[in-house]
Design an enzyme around this catalytic site. Structure first.
Site, PDB file in Angstrom:
ATOM      1  NE  ARG A   1      -3.429  -0.308   3.040  1.00 50.50           N
ATOM      2  CZ  ARG A   1      -4.046   0.483   4.185  1.00 50.50           C
ATOM      3  NH1 ARG A   1      -3.312  -0.350   4.823  1.00 50.50           N
ATOM      4  NH2 ARG A   1      -4.722   1.279   4.246  1.00 50.50           N
TER       5      ARG A   1
ATOM      6  CG  HIS B   1      -7.005  -3.025  10.823  1.00 56.07           C
ATOM      7  ND1 HIS B   1      -6.073  -3.513  10.009  1.00 56.07           N
ATOM      8  CD2 HIS B   1      -7.962  -2.725   9.855  1.00 56.07           C
ATOM      9  CE1 HIS B   1      -6.542  -2.443   9.083  1.00 56.07           C
ATOM     10  NE2 HIS B   1      -7.701  -1.652   9.242  1.00 56.07           N
TER      11      HIS B   1
ATOM     12  CG  ASP C   1      -6.837   3.959  10.857  1.00 57.59           C
ATOM     13  OD1 ASP C   1      -8.100   3.234  10.804  1.00 57.59           O
ATOM     14  OD2 ASP C   1      -5.644   3.616  10.765  1.00 57.59           O
TER      15      ASP C   1
END
Length: 595
Positions: A380, A423, A495
């Protein structure tokens, strides 16, 4: 011998007088010719013969000057008329004139075509094509020969840099489309061939005046909503907001499923959330997505329009449905290392979102892949050095901005040197501020200097800066570093607070309170309606007991309203996107740069 001499002498006697006579006659005729020539030129000026390049044409500059002046007037007239929904030499008004009026004035069209965006009727004799949403004119395309004399330079000289640049290519054309926002609902589009080295200043093929029109049933809503804020100052708007309204604007939330359920309605109408983030499981097909987006917009009763966002980075992080052609991951774009390519990728990412009625892209990634074991960033990222990540990331950001879509640079202050997926767990980075300034912070600093509007802060524990709170809850990171040292004046968003990095270590309500106290403007709550309820309640309690001042909320609300106004965010309906057109543009771009 004597006889021969006598013959020669006789010949000479006859030849010499003949020669003298011929000479006299020649001189006589020469004198007559010269005299005649002199008489001819006495009353006449001898013309001066010059090379063609030296020939003077005193009228040429005047003609060119007059032509340029007329074209400049035409460009100004076109921009001016667009503000009232009109184009030169055509009386119809985009967004107002009905089909029957066009039919009465121009008669039956020569050709009709149906597209996903509506019906288009072609009038060859008028050098125009008229598009309709239902029975109302919403697109006036003029192929007037005078307009076709206007060049790219002349458009930009009068109109400045366009608000957006799009590209379209098929088997017959390769075009660039300069988009200027005439009003909140109308764009004037100048369509020209793509500029090349051979023709860096192409001329107009046609213009299009396009007006976004809502469905008839929502006509009143559609007219009022683009100017929801009216002409009020930001302080006036804030003064009329309740505490609940302010807290709602500082929350951007996800929803469940693919339809507008009861909880989604409550989030919008009861909690007045400032925006929605859509994930892949919310977006099944283009038609369903458009229906959902339009329902969200129609449901919003706030004076402030909704942020509608999505993670559309390209590569493995894409959300939009419909079989849209994908871009390579950022690391491949980094290998190409061409700023023009990155800009055009950003342009098409923004164009995709705009076609789906969205206005906020959680991209580009400005993390540097300094840790090969990184499980969350990896491909990414544009690369492992500051120059490539800064240069290409900023161009992608600018491309997204060119489509009037808000980009978000992430994940501040840099997620590239982590070996844990935030995450699932809270990553720890043991770097000093000086070390961060030499690597991770550089792309963010450059992007902020180049006009970044939104920064997403990561859930990373930077032990040497703040050994208690992750960056998304840290005053040292958000206020001292991002606001004060990097002088960022835009919107700070966290986030997703429902990620394991937060929920495994903190109460989500308390985490949101700490985040706002530390300097964040928007709390991102990606999942679960009850999380939004808890965060809203916790923030309200914190204000009521004096832990957070209402003035602190006002500072964030001011930044949020400024951003919504800057990008002319509105709650107008959108129509189904043209997936084929999007894919043609993407494939054309990839063919140009990757093959």
């Amino acid at each position: 011998m004597k006889r021969q001499r006598k013959s020669r002498n006789k010949l000479l006697i006859f030849t010499i007088p003949l020669f003298i006579l011929a000479l006299i006659i020649g001189v006589y005729y020469y004198a007559i010719k010269e005299n005649s020539s002199e008489k001819t030129t006495q009353g006449k000026e001898i013309p001066i013969i010059t090379q063609p390049s030296e020939t003077k044409n005193p009228g040429k500059n005047t003609v060119d000057s007059e032509r340029n002046s007329n074209l400049e007037k035409l460009v100004k007239e076109t921009f001016s008329l667009s503000k009232v929904g009109k184009v030169p030499n055509i009386s119809f008004v985009s967004g107002k004139t009905e089909w029957k009026e066009v039919n009465q004035e121009w008669g039956k069209s020569e050709h009709i075509s149906e597209t996903v965006k509506g019906r288009y009727e072609e009038y060859v004799s008028h050098h125009a094509t008229i598009g309709y949403a239902d029975q109302t004119v919403n697109d006036i395309r003029s192929y007037d020969s005078e307009l076709q004399n206007i060049s790219l330079n002349e458009i930009e000289k009068t109109g400045g840099q366009p608000d957006a640049i799009r590209y379209y290519k098929d088997s017959t054309v390769d075009q660039m489309i300069l988009v200027y926002h005439a009003t909140a609902s109308t764009d004037v589009l100048w369509v020209l061939p793509v500029k090349t080295e051979q023709e860096p200043n192409p001329k107009v093929d046609h213009i299009s005046l396009f007006t976004q029109i809502g469905k008839k049933s929502n006509q009143q809503t559609q007219v009022e909503k683009p100017n929801q804020l009216g002409n009020q100052s930001i302080s006036e708007v804030i003064s009329k907001m309740s505490l609940e309204d302010k807290i709602g604007q500082m929350i951007l939330t996800g929803i469940s499923g693919t339809t507008m359920d009861a909880n989604a309605k409550k989030l919008i109408n009861q909690y007045h959330v400032g925006g929605i983030i859509f994930y892949k499981n919310n977006l099944a097909t283009p038609a369903q997505t458009i229906q959902l987006v339009n329902q969200m917009k129609a449901e919003n009763s706030s004076n402030l329009p909704l942020f509608l966002g999505v993670d559309q980075e390209g590569g493995r992080v894409t959300r939009l449905p419909g079989g849209i052609a994908n871009f390579p991951p950022n690391n491949k774009i980094g290998q190409v290392n061409n700023p023009a390519f990155s800009y055009k990728v950003g342009t098409l990412l923004g164009h995709e979102l705009r076609e789906f009625g969205l206005n906020l892209d959680f991209a580009p990634v400005l993390d540097i892949t300094s840790n090969p074991n990184n499980p969350v960033i990896g491909d990414r990222s544009f690369g492992n050095n500051t120059e490539i990540v800064s240069k290409l990331g900023i161009q992608t950001m600018k491309g997204i901005q060119s489509q009037n879509v808000i980009p978000t640079i992430k994940h501040f202050p840099g997620h590239g040197d982590t070996s844990v997926d935030s995450h699932l767990e809270l990553p720890i980075v043991n770097k000093s501020l000086e070390e961060l300034k030499k690597l991770e912070l550089i792309p963010f600093e450059h992007a902020i200097d180049d006009g970044a509007d939104v920064v997403m802060v990561a859930h990373i524990l930077l032990l040497q800066l703040d050994n208690t709170n992750p960056a998304s809850m840290s005053k040292v990171v958000m206020t001292d570093l991002l606001r004060k040292q990097l002088i960022f004046k835009g919107v700070i968003i966290t986030d997703d607070m429902t990620m394991g990095a937060i929920t495994e270590h903190f109460d989500i309500g308390k985490a949101a309170v700490e985040s706002v106290k530390a300097g964040s403007d928007i709390i991102l709550v990606g999942h679960e309606y009850n999380n939004v309820v808890k965060i809203a309640s916790s923030l309200k309690t914190a204000v009521q007991n004096g832990e957070i001042s209402e003035q602190r909320l006002n500072e964030s609300i001011e930044r949020i309203i400024q951003l919504k106004r800057k990008y002319s965010i509105n709650d107008m309906n959108v129509e189904n996107p043209n997936i084929n057109e999007i894919n043609q543009s993407i494939n054309s771009l990839l063919n140009n740069y990757l093959h």
